[in-house]
Design a protein around this motif. Structure first.
Motif, PDB file in Angstrom:
ATOM      1  N   SER A 256      -6.981   0.966   3.469  1.00 35.42           N
ATOM      2  CA  SER A 256      -6.413   1.504   2.239  1.00 35.42           C
ATOM      3  C   SER A 256      -7.410   2.472   1.616  1.00 35.42           C
ATOM      4  O   SER A 256      -8.587   2.144   1.447  1.00 35.42           O
ATOM      5  N   SER A 275      -2.870   5.109  -3.648  1.00 34.58           N
ATOM      6  CA  SER A 275      -3.529   4.378  -2.575  1.00 34.58           C
ATOM      7  C   SER A 275      -2.698   4.483  -1.300  1.00 34.58           C
ATOM      8  O   SER A 275      -1.531   4.084  -1.284  1.00 34.58           O
ATOM      9  N   GLN A 277      -2.109   3.551   2.698  1.00 35.69           N
ATOM     10  CA  GLN A 277      -2.402   2.559   3.721  1.00 35.69           C
ATOM     11  C   GLN A 277      -2.084   3.134   5.088  1.00 35.69           C
ATOM     12  O   GLN A 277      -0.947   3.513   5.367  1.00 35.69           O
TER      13      GLN A 277
END
Length: 278
Positions: A256, A275, A277
């Motif tokens: 992440s 964020s 991932q």
């Protein structure tokens, strides 16, 4: 965040027990599990306490505010106590899903239910951009801060909705239309860059929350060891309320990572971090 004005409501069960509203201005904190440090935290109490005492003895207890939370130090007794909290007014809470605008006045939220809760640091006129698979023909009524707009799903997917005048430091509920997966809220006049990932593909979106056409340059900085098929774009004549986007494919080490677009579109340029991932 400084203490903000909440909304009427009730508290969810807490790790240490439960908070029960006995009257409009009286809370009882029933302690079922005493923490090792003897401090309990009641999150989101927006009404100031008048006094905090042990219920059956009337002994005053040490308490403090930590942001929007009430922290009480329990007495050193064998039995789990009941704490009586007398309030200076009607109980008002800050719901745990409340999203507070950042320094640019922007809220970027993923709703968890049918209602979202927003708070602004400063009084501002804002607009909202909705994202999600919605029925384009469905009629929606978007209400925030006492103002309602009737729009179709088609309008929700194509443009910002507003303006709404949000007062400073006050929690406001927003009914979330069916299908909405994400919402961007920004002060009117802002040109906002946001990131919208989908697997290895990343869409960089610029939304014009202003009242005049906008132009500018967009750069997507990446961490060391990352790469993308495209990292910079230019736009011109972006109409008020509308968005323009570019999709790039990114690769990099798994995990992440927080990314943020660098946007140059004049004085009110803003960028919402996200964020990612991989």
């Amino acid at each position: 965040m400084a203490l903000i004005q909440g909304i009427p409501g009730e508290f969810e069960p807490q790790p240490w027990g439960e908070a029960i509203l006995r009257s409009r201005e009286l809370l009882l904190l029933r302690i079922a599990r005493r923490p090792p440090d003897r401090e309990i935290r009641l999150p989101g109490l927006a009404t100031n306490p008048l006094h905090v005492v042990e219920d059956h003895t009337g002994k005053a207890l040490t308490w403090r505010h930590d942001g929007d939370d009430l922290v009480v130090r329990l007495p050193d007794s064998a039995e789990p106590p009941v704490v009586r909290v007398a309030l200076q007014g009607k109980l008002r809470i800050v719901p745990p899903d409340t999203v507070t605008a950042n320094a640019d006045g922007v809220c970027d939220l993923t709703p968890a239910g049918t209602t979202a809760h927003l708070a602004a640091r400063r009084t501002a006129e804002v607009a909202i951009r909705f994202f999600g698979p919605m029925d384009p023909e469905a009629q929606q009524h978007i209400r925030l801060a006492g103002r309602t707009y009737g729009v179709t799903g088609h309008q929700l997917l194509r443009s910002t909705i507003g303006p709404y005048r949000m007062p400073a430091r006050r929690v406001l509920p927003l009914l979330v239309p069916t299908g909405v997966r994400r919402m961007l809220v920004a002060p009117v006049g802002t040109v906002l860059a946001s990131l919208h990932p989908r697997g290895a593909e990343l869409t960089v979106l610029v939304t014009n929350f202003g009242r005049a056409r906008a132009r500018g340059d967009v750069v997507l900085p990446l961490p060391a060891g990352w790469s993308a098929t495209d990292q910079q774009w230019t736009f011109d004549e972006l109409a008020p309320g509308r968005s323009i986007g570019w999709t790039t494919r990114i690769t990099g080490r798994s995990g992440s990572h927080e990314l943020q677009v660098r946007l140059d579109a004049g004085r009110r340029s803003a960028s919402s971090p996200y964020s990612i991932q991989l």
